[in-house]
Design an enzyme around this catalytic site. Sequence first.
Site, mmCIF file in Angstrom:
data_model
loop_
_atom_site.group_PDB
_atom_site.id
_atom_site.type_symbol
_atom_site.label_atom_id
_atom_site.label_comp_id
_atom_site.label_asym_id
_atom_site.label_seq_id
_atom_site.Cartn_x
_atom_site.Cartn_y
_atom_site.Cartn_z
ATOM 1 N N ASP A 8 0.826 -1.208 0.000
ATOM 2 C CA ASP A 8 0.000 0.000 0.000
ATOM 3 C C ASP A 8 0.863 1.262 0.000
ATOM 4 O OD1 ASP A 8 -0.985 -2.321 1.677
ATOM 5 O OD2 ASP A 8 -2.878 -1.306 1.313
ATOM 6 N N GLU A 39 -4.193 1.624 -3.913
ATOM 7 C CA GLU A 39 -5.502 2.067 -3.392
ATOM 8 C C GLU A 39 -5.448 3.231 -2.407
ATOM 9 O OE1 GLU A 39 -7.929 -0.139 -0.822
ATOM 10 O OE2 GLU A 39 -6.392 -0.042 0.716
ATOM 11 N N ASN A 40 -4.292 3.503 -1.807
ATOM 12 C CA ASN A 40 -4.169 4.656 -0.898
ATOM 13 C C ASN A 40 -3.256 5.747 -1.468
ATOM 14 O OD1 ASN A 40 -3.854 2.027 1.355
ATOM 15 N ND2 ASN A 40 -5.632 3.355 1.399
ATOM 16 N N ASN A 67 -10.124 -2.030 -1.083
ATOM 17 C CA ASN A 67 -11.400 -1.451 -0.660
ATOM 18 C C ASN A 67 -11.489 0.057 -0.928
ATOM 19 O OD1 ASN A 67 -9.355 -1.727 1.482
ATOM 20 N ND2 ASN A 67 -10.768 -0.523 2.692
ATOM 21 N N HIS A 68 -10.347 0.712 -1.182
ATOM 22 C CA HIS A 68 -10.373 2.151 -1.491
ATOM 23 C C HIS A 68 -10.277 2.432 -2.997
ATOM 24 C CE1 HIS A 68 -10.351 3.549 2.607
ATOM 25 N NE2 HIS A 68 -9.344 2.741 2.896
ATOM 26 N N HIS A 142 -5.756 -8.526 -0.592
ATOM 27 C CA HIS A 142 -5.958 -7.309 0.196
ATOM 28 C C HIS A 142 -6.984 -7.623 1.281
ATOM 29 C CE1 HIS A 142 -5.394 -2.965 0.408
ATOM 30 N NE2 HIS A 142 -6.667 -2.893 0.764
ATOM 31 N N HIS A 167 -3.134 -4.307 2.855
ATOM 32 C CA HIS A 167 -4.273 -3.663 3.524
ATOM 33 C C HIS A 167 -4.014 -3.270 4.982
ATOM 34 C CE1 HIS A 167 -8.314 -2.443 4.645
ATOM 35 N NE2 HIS A 167 -8.328 -3.328 5.604
ATOM 36 N N HIS A 169 -1.284 -2.500 6.432
ATOM 37 C CA HIS A 169 -0.186 -1.522 6.448
ATOM 38 C C HIS A 169 0.921 -1.898 7.439
ATOM 39 C CE1 HIS A 169 -2.763 1.972 4.593
ATOM 40 N NE2 HIS A 169 -2.926 0.811 4.008
HETATM 41 FE FE LIG Z 1 -7.214 -1.364 2.107
#
Ligand SMILES: [Fe+2]
Length: 259
Positions: A8, A39-40, A67-68, A142, A167, A169
């Site tokens: 991430d 995603e982040n 999810n983001h 993830h 996910h 982190h």
């Molecule tokens: Fe995530």
Amino acid sequence: MNILFIGDIVGKPGRKLVKKWLPQFKKEFNIDYVIANYENAAHGFGITPKVYNEIKNAGVDIFTGGNHTFDKKKEALQLLEEGKILRPLNYFDAPGGWYYEDENIIVISAMGIFSMPYGKNPFIELNEFIKETKKFVFIDFHAEATAEKRALFALLKGRVSAIVGTHTHIGTDDLEITDNTLYLTDIGITGCRDNVIGMKSDAPVKHMLSGLKYHFDVPDKCKSIMQCLVIESDGKIPKKAFKIKADENGYEVVQRVNE
Ligand SMILES: [Fe+2]
């Protein structure tokens, strides 16, 4: 064939380290494919074409999501429709693809179930999708729960080349290659490491104290880290792997495994 995977990438601090180190790592470790989770990347939430170009130009080839992915929906849809990024397989009817395939490699973006958006069951989907192949099959899983990640490894061990978690982190120290499958529960963040999973600490602390929601924000200044995995393979079989942690000043190899 050598693969480098970055987990991430969170906001500007993460992107900055990717730009600083990735070109050097690609040369030094003779990398053929760079995979990264985006995603982040846009200030903690999703991705935009500008941020995509920035990471792409630093040397990333294949972009996995989570999810983001749809936090910046318009921008994400544009990138998905142009085939530039993947989204997790779990989304039912969303545009775009959830796997990349060429003559050497298949890269899959999938999410877990626990604490994730409602969607398809990744265990059932992957169990059906994974077929005998000579290509290197890499899964970015993830997911929140460590047990889910281990369960996917147990299900697909010997059938895919690598399952690496993202996910949470927070990097884990359980890198292994067993039955020709590489596994790591979580690669960990590329971004700020001195706050709360890459975000300023005040909002998550206030949330934990009150139960109310607050806006999460990426700090302007922080101690940042880049965490990535280098996998050396013989076609589909991972032979050696090591994890690298880098900061502004240097890098070190922190885990190393052989087949
Ligand atoms: Fe995530």
